[in-house]
Design a protein around this motif. Structure first.
Motif, PDB file in Angstrom:
ATOM      1  N   LEU A 231       0.832  -1.199   0.000  1.00  0.00           N
ATOM      2  CA  LEU A 231       0.000   0.000   0.000  1.00  0.00           C
ATOM      3  C   LEU A 231       0.869   1.252   0.000  1.00  0.00           C
ATOM      4  CD1 LEU A 231      -2.596   1.600   0.200  1.00  0.00           C
ATOM      5  CD2 LEU A 231      -2.698   1.080   2.660  1.00  0.00           C
ATOM      6  N   PHE A 232       1.931   1.225   0.777  1.00  0.00           N
ATOM      7  CA  PHE A 232       2.851   2.370   0.832  1.00  0.00           C
ATOM      8  C   PHE A 232       3.410   2.689  -0.557  1.00  0.00           C
ATOM      9  CE2 PHE A 232       7.253   3.922   1.424  1.00  0.00           C
ATOM     10  CZ  PHE A 232       7.005   5.104   2.105  1.00  0.00           C
ATOM     11  N   GLN A 233       3.821   1.664  -1.289  1.00  0.00           N
ATOM     12  CA  GLN A 233       4.368   1.879  -2.634  1.00  0.00           C
ATOM     13  C   GLN A 233       3.287   2.382  -3.594  1.00  0.00           C
ATOM     14  OE1 GLN A 233       7.327   2.106  -2.995  1.00  0.00           O
ATOM     15  NE2 GLN A 233       8.568   0.506  -2.095  1.00  0.00           N
ATOM     16  N   ALA A 234       2.075   1.899  -3.428  1.00  0.00           N
ATOM     17  CA  ALA A 234       0.975   2.382  -4.272  1.00  0.00           C
ATOM     18  C   ALA A 234       0.698   3.860  -4.001  1.00  0.00           C
ATOM     19  CB  ALA A 234      -0.278   1.543  -4.014  1.00  0.00           C
ATOM     20  N   LEU A 235       0.766   4.245  -2.744  1.00  0.00           N
ATOM     21  CA  LEU A 235       0.571   5.658  -2.383  1.00  0.00           C
ATOM     22  C   LEU A 235       1.703   6.521  -2.936  1.00  0.00           C
ATOM     23  CD1 LEU A 235      -0.555   5.108   1.328  1.00  0.00           C
ATOM     24  CD2 LEU A 235      -2.003   5.958  -0.548  1.00  0.00           C
ATOM     25  N   ARG A 236       2.905   5.997  -2.920  1.00  0.00           N
ATOM     26  CA  ARG A 236       4.019   6.742  -3.504  1.00  0.00           C
ATOM     27  C   ARG A 236       3.839   6.906  -5.016  1.00  0.00           C
ATOM     28  NH1 ARG A 236       9.832   4.730  -1.924  1.00  0.00           N
ATOM     29  NH2 ARG A 236      10.432   6.908  -1.732  1.00  0.00           N
ATOM     30  N   GLY A 237       3.263   5.880  -5.639  1.00  0.00           N
ATOM     31  CA  GLY A 237       2.996   5.984  -7.065  1.00  0.00           C
ATOM     32  C   GLY A 237       2.008   7.095  -7.371  1.00  0.00           C
ATOM     33  N   PRO A 249       8.290  18.998  -6.715  1.00  0.00           N
ATOM     34  CA  PRO A 249       8.920  17.830  -6.096  1.00  0.00           C
ATOM     35  C   PRO A 249       7.891  17.010  -5.326  1.00  0.00           C
ATOM     36  CG  PRO A 249      10.198  19.833  -5.669  1.00  0.00           C
ATOM     37  CD  PRO A 249       8.897  20.267  -6.270  1.00  0.00           C
ATOM     38  N   ALA A 250       8.146  15.712  -5.223  1.00  0.00           N
ATOM     39  CA  ALA A 250       7.180  14.810  -4.586  1.00  0.00           C
ATOM     40  C   ALA A 250       6.901  15.182  -3.133  1.00  0.00           C
ATOM     41  CB  ALA A 250       7.685  13.366  -4.674  1.00  0.00           C
ATOM     42  N   PHE A 251       7.933  15.659  -2.399  1.00  0.00           N
ATOM     43  CA  PHE A 251       7.717  15.935  -0.980  1.00  0.00           C
ATOM     44  C   PHE A 251       6.767  17.113  -0.758  1.00  0.00           C
ATOM     45  CE2 PHE A 251      11.393  18.631  -1.974  1.00  0.00           C
ATOM     46  CZ  PHE A 251      11.040  19.831  -1.379  1.00  0.00           C
ATOM     47  N   VAL A 252       6.576  17.941  -1.802  1.00  0.00           N
ATOM     48  CA  VAL A 252       5.627  19.048  -1.677  1.00  0.00           C
ATOM     49  C   VAL A 252       4.207  18.502  -1.554  1.00  0.00           C
ATOM     50  CG1 VAL A 252       4.634  21.046  -2.879  1.00  0.00           C
ATOM     51  CG2 VAL A 252       7.111  20.689  -2.870  1.00  0.00           C
ATOM     52  N   ILE A 253       3.952  17.355  -2.170  1.00  0.00           N
ATOM     53  CA  ILE A 253       2.627  16.731  -2.084  1.00  0.00           C
ATOM     54  C   ILE A 253       2.451  16.100  -0.705  1.00  0.00           C
ATOM     55  CG2 ILE A 253       1.051  15.090  -3.148  1.00  0.00           C
ATOM     56  CD1 ILE A 253       1.827  17.353  -5.020  1.00  0.00           C
ATOM     57  N   PHE A 254       3.292  15.127  -0.370  1.00  0.00           N
ATOM     58  CA  PHE A 254       3.277  14.481   0.947  1.00  0.00           C
ATOM     59  C   PHE A 254       4.677  13.969   1.267  1.00  0.00           C
ATOM     60  CE2 PHE A 254      -1.255  13.595  -0.215  1.00  0.00           C
ATOM     61  CZ  PHE A 254      -1.846  14.294   0.838  1.00  0.00           C
ATOM     62  N   HIS A 255       5.045  14.001   2.539  1.00  0.00           N
ATOM     63  CA  HIS A 255       6.272  13.348   2.978  1.00  0.00           C
ATOM     64  C   HIS A 255       6.041  11.842   3.059  1.00  0.00           C
ATOM     65  CE1 HIS A 255       8.869  16.718   3.852  1.00  0.00           C
ATOM     66  NE2 HIS A 255       7.894  17.336   4.495  1.00  0.00           N
ATOM     67  N   ASP A 256       7.132  11.076   2.975  1.00  0.00           N
ATOM     68  CA  ASP A 256       7.041   9.622   3.120  1.00  0.00           C
ATOM     69  C   ASP A 256       6.396   9.246   4.448  1.00  0.00           C
ATOM     70  OD1 ASP A 256       8.015   8.847   0.708  1.00  0.00           O
ATOM     71  OD2 ASP A 256       9.985   8.199   1.412  1.00  0.00           O
ATOM     72  N   SER A 257       6.688  10.001   5.505  1.00  0.00           N
ATOM     73  CA  SER A 257       6.135   9.660   6.819  1.00  0.00           C
ATOM     74  C   SER A 257       4.609   9.734   6.823  1.00  0.00           C
ATOM     75  CB  SER A 257       6.707  10.595   7.887  1.00  0.00           C
ATOM     76  OG  SER A 257       6.472  11.955   7.553  1.00  0.00           O
ATOM     77  N   THR A 258       4.055  10.677   6.053  1.00  0.00           N
ATOM     78  CA  THR A 258       2.593  10.783   5.968  1.00  0.00           C
ATOM     79  C   THR A 258       2.014   9.581   5.232  1.00  0.00           C
ATOM     80  OG1 THR A 258       2.744  13.202   5.922  1.00  0.00           O
ATOM     81  CG2 THR A 258       0.686  12.223   5.151  1.00  0.00           C
ATOM     82  N   LEU A 259       2.671   9.174   4.156  1.00  0.00           N
ATOM     83  CA  LEU A 259       2.204   8.005   3.408  1.00  0.00           C
ATOM     84  C   LEU A 259       2.305   6.743   4.259  1.00  0.00           C
ATOM     85  CD1 LEU A 259       3.686   8.685  -0.150  1.00  0.00           C
ATOM     86  CD2 LEU A 259       1.493   9.405   0.819  1.00  0.00           C
ATOM     87  N   ARG A 260       3.356   6.672   5.076  1.00  0.00           N
ATOM     88  CA  ARG A 260       3.472   5.526   5.970  1.00  0.00           C
ATOM     89  C   ARG A 260       2.312   5.498   6.972  1.00  0.00           C
ATOM     90  NH1 ARG A 260       8.036   6.056  10.226  1.00  0.00           N
ATOM     91  NH2 ARG A 260       6.532   7.689  10.779  1.00  0.00           N
ATOM     92  N   ASN A 261       1.958   6.661   7.502  1.00  0.00           N
ATOM     93  CA  ASN A 261       0.838   6.723   8.446  1.00  0.00           C
ATOM     94  C   ASN A 261      -0.464   6.244   7.807  1.00  0.00           C
ATOM     95  OD1 ASN A 261       2.556   7.780  10.364  1.00  0.00           O
ATOM     96  ND2 ASN A 261       1.977   9.907   9.974  1.00  0.00           N
ATOM     97  N   ILE A 262      -0.666   6.652   6.547  1.00  0.00           N
ATOM     98  CA  ILE A 262      -1.870   6.215   5.828  1.00  0.00           C
ATOM     99  C   ILE A 262      -1.853   4.700   5.637  1.00  0.00           C
ATOM    100  CG2 ILE A 262      -3.152   6.371   3.656  1.00  0.00           C
ATOM    101  CD1 ILE A 262      -2.064   9.227   3.364  1.00  0.00           C
ATOM    102  N   GLY A 288      -7.790  13.908  -0.999  1.00  0.00           N
ATOM    103  CA  GLY A 288      -8.373  12.906  -0.112  1.00  0.00           C
ATOM    104  C   GLY A 288      -9.063  11.764  -0.812  1.00  0.00           C
ATOM    105  N   GLN A 289      -9.921  12.072  -1.765  1.00  0.00           N
ATOM    106  CA  GLN A 289     -10.696  11.027  -2.417  1.00  0.00           C
ATOM    107  C   GLN A 289      -9.793  10.040  -3.151  1.00  0.00           C
ATOM    108  OE1 GLN A 289     -14.021  10.646  -1.861  1.00  0.00           O
ATOM    109  NE2 GLN A 289     -13.667   8.657  -2.859  1.00  0.00           N
ATOM    110  N   ARG A 290      -8.784  10.549  -3.832  1.00  0.00           N
ATOM    111  CA  ARG A 290      -7.890   9.660  -4.590  1.00  0.00           C
ATOM    112  C   ARG A 290      -7.076   8.768  -3.645  1.00  0.00           C
ATOM    113  NH1 ARG A 290      -5.126  13.011  -9.492  1.00  0.00           N
ATOM    114  NH2 ARG A 290      -4.498  10.888 -10.058  1.00  0.00           N
ATOM    115  N   LEU A 291      -6.679   9.310  -2.507  1.00  0.00           N
ATOM    116  CA  LEU A 291      -5.932   8.509  -1.531  1.00  0.00           C
ATOM    117  C   LEU A 291      -6.803   7.398  -0.981  1.00  0.00           C
ATOM    118  CD1 LEU A 291      -4.127  11.381   0.428  1.00  0.00           C
ATOM    119  CD2 LEU A 291      -3.020   9.639  -0.969  1.00  0.00           C
TER     120      LEU A 291
END
Length: 299
Positions: A231-237, A249-262, A288-291
Motif C-alpha cells: 500500500l505504501f508503494q501504491a501511495l508513492r505511485g 517535487p514529490a515531498f511538496v505533495i506528501f512526505h514519506d512519513s505521511t504516506l506511511r501513516n496512511i 483525499g478522495q484519490r488517496l
C-alpha cells in the motif's frame, strides 16, 4: 542525491541536512568522477579571486575529496572536519555497513604516476588508461605513445579499476589537475616518495554496485512494516503522478512519513483520512478522495 560534487564539506553538510527535516531516517548518496574534480578546479583557477582565496578553495575541495575516498566511518570523518569527536563508528554509513576492502596499490600507483610523467604531464585519465592498458587506437599511434615504456604495463587491471587509482591519486594530492590543459594531469612534489618506493599506497577497492534485487528491493527513507509496504508503494505511485501533474517535487505533495501513516491506519473514508497525522485541510480536500480509493483498492 548528489550528482554534482559539492565544493566543500560545509556545502555537503548543509545539503545533506535537508533530507532529515521531517525527522525521519534519510539516506544521502553522492557520486563523482574525475571530470567533476577537473571542472571545479578549473573554476577555482579561472576565477577572479586572489591567490589567498584560491588556496582556501583548493584546500576545501581537497578536504571533501579526502572524505569521499575515506575508509573510516563517514560520521566520524565529517564531524572531525568541524572540530568535533564522535566516540565510536556510527554503524549506519556505507563504510560501517559494508567496510571497503583495502589493497596495496603501490605498484599500480607507480605505474600511473610514471605514465603521467612519460607522456608529458598533459593528458587526461582516459588517454592515460589507454596507454597503460595497451589500447591500439589512432591517437595512441599518432602521438607515439605505443613506444612508451609504460605502454601496456597495466593489463592486469580493467579500466574501472584504473579510474579508481587515478581518482584516489588526485584525492591524495599526488596528482593535480592542470586547469590550462582541459583536464590533463601532472605530478605533485608529493608523488616523488611513491615513485621512489618510500611511500606505500593503500587504496579502497571499489565494489561493484549491488543489483536492486540483491538489496532486497527498493529502499525507502522511513521504516515501513512488511504488511504495509504494498500500500505504501501504491501511495508513492499516486504521489509521483500528482507531482508530475503539478510539476513540483514529490515531498511538496506528501512526505514519506505521511504516506506511511496512511498505510498503517488504512482509512477508508475521507473523514477517517483527515485524522491521519500530516494531512492538512487543503490537502485533504485536494487529494483525499484519490488517496482513499488507493486504500480501498489495496484492501
Amino acid at each position: 542525491a548528489h550528482t554534482d560534487l559539492p565544493k566543500s564539506m560545509e556545502g555537503y553538510y548543509q545539503e545533506t541536512g535537508r533530507a532529515g527535516r521531517d525527522g525521519e531516517a534519510a539516506e544521502a548518496w553522492l557520486c563523482y568522477g574525475l571530470g567533476d574534480v577537473v571542472l571545479l578546479k578549473q573554476m577555482i583557477e579561472q576565477s577572479e579571486a586572489g591567490e589567498e582565496r584560491k588556496q582556501l578553495e583548493r584546500a576545501k575541495l581537497d578536504h571533501l575529496l579526502g572524505y569521499c575516498e575515506s575508509m573510516q566511518c563517514r560520521r566520524q570523518v565529517l564531524l572531525a572536519g568541524f572540530g568535533e569527536t564522535y566516540p565510536k563508528p556510527c554503524g549506519n554509513c556505507d563504510n560501517c555497513l559494508t567496510p571497503p576492502a583495502a589493497w596495496d596499490a603501490t605498484i599500480p600507483a607507480q605505474k600511473a604516476l610514471s605514465c603521467v610523467y612519460r607522456s608529458g604531464q598533459r593528458f587526461g585519465v582516459g588517454h592515460l588508461i589507454d596507454i597503460l592498458r595497451g589500447s591500439d587506437n589512432e591517437r595512441i599511434r599518432q602521438l607515439g605513445h605505443d613506444k612508451l615504456s609504460t605502454y601496456a604495463i597495466g593489463n592486469d587491471l580493467d579500466a574501472r579499476a584504473w579510474r579508481g587509482v587515478f581518482r584516489q591519486l588526485v584525492a591524495a594530492s599526488l596528482l593535480e589537475v592542470d586547469p590550462e590543459s582541459h583536464g590533463g594531469l601532472r605530478l605533485t612534489d608529493a608523488s616523488r616518495d611513491v615513485l621512489t618506493g618510500r611511500r606505500q599506497m593503500m587504496m579502497r577497492r571499489d565494489a561493484a554496485p549491488p543489483r536492486e534485487r540483491e538489496r532486497g528491493g527498493p529502499r525507502t527513507g522511513v521504516p515501513v512494516q512488511a504488511g504495509d509496504l504494498s500500500l505504501f508503494q501504491a501511495l508513492r505511485g499516486l504521489r509521483a503522478e500528482l507531482a508530475r501533474e503539478q510539476n513540483v517535487p514529490a515531498f511538496v505533495i506528501f512526505h514519506d512519513s505521511t504516506l506511511r501513516n496512511i498505510a498503517e491506519q488504512r482509512p477508508t473514508s475521507v473523514e477517517a483520512l483527515g485524522k491521519v497525522g500530516g494531512i492538512g485541510g487543503s490537502k485533504l480536500a485536494r487529494y483525499g478522495q484519490r488517496l482513499v480509493e488507493i486504500v480501498r483498492e489495496q484492501g
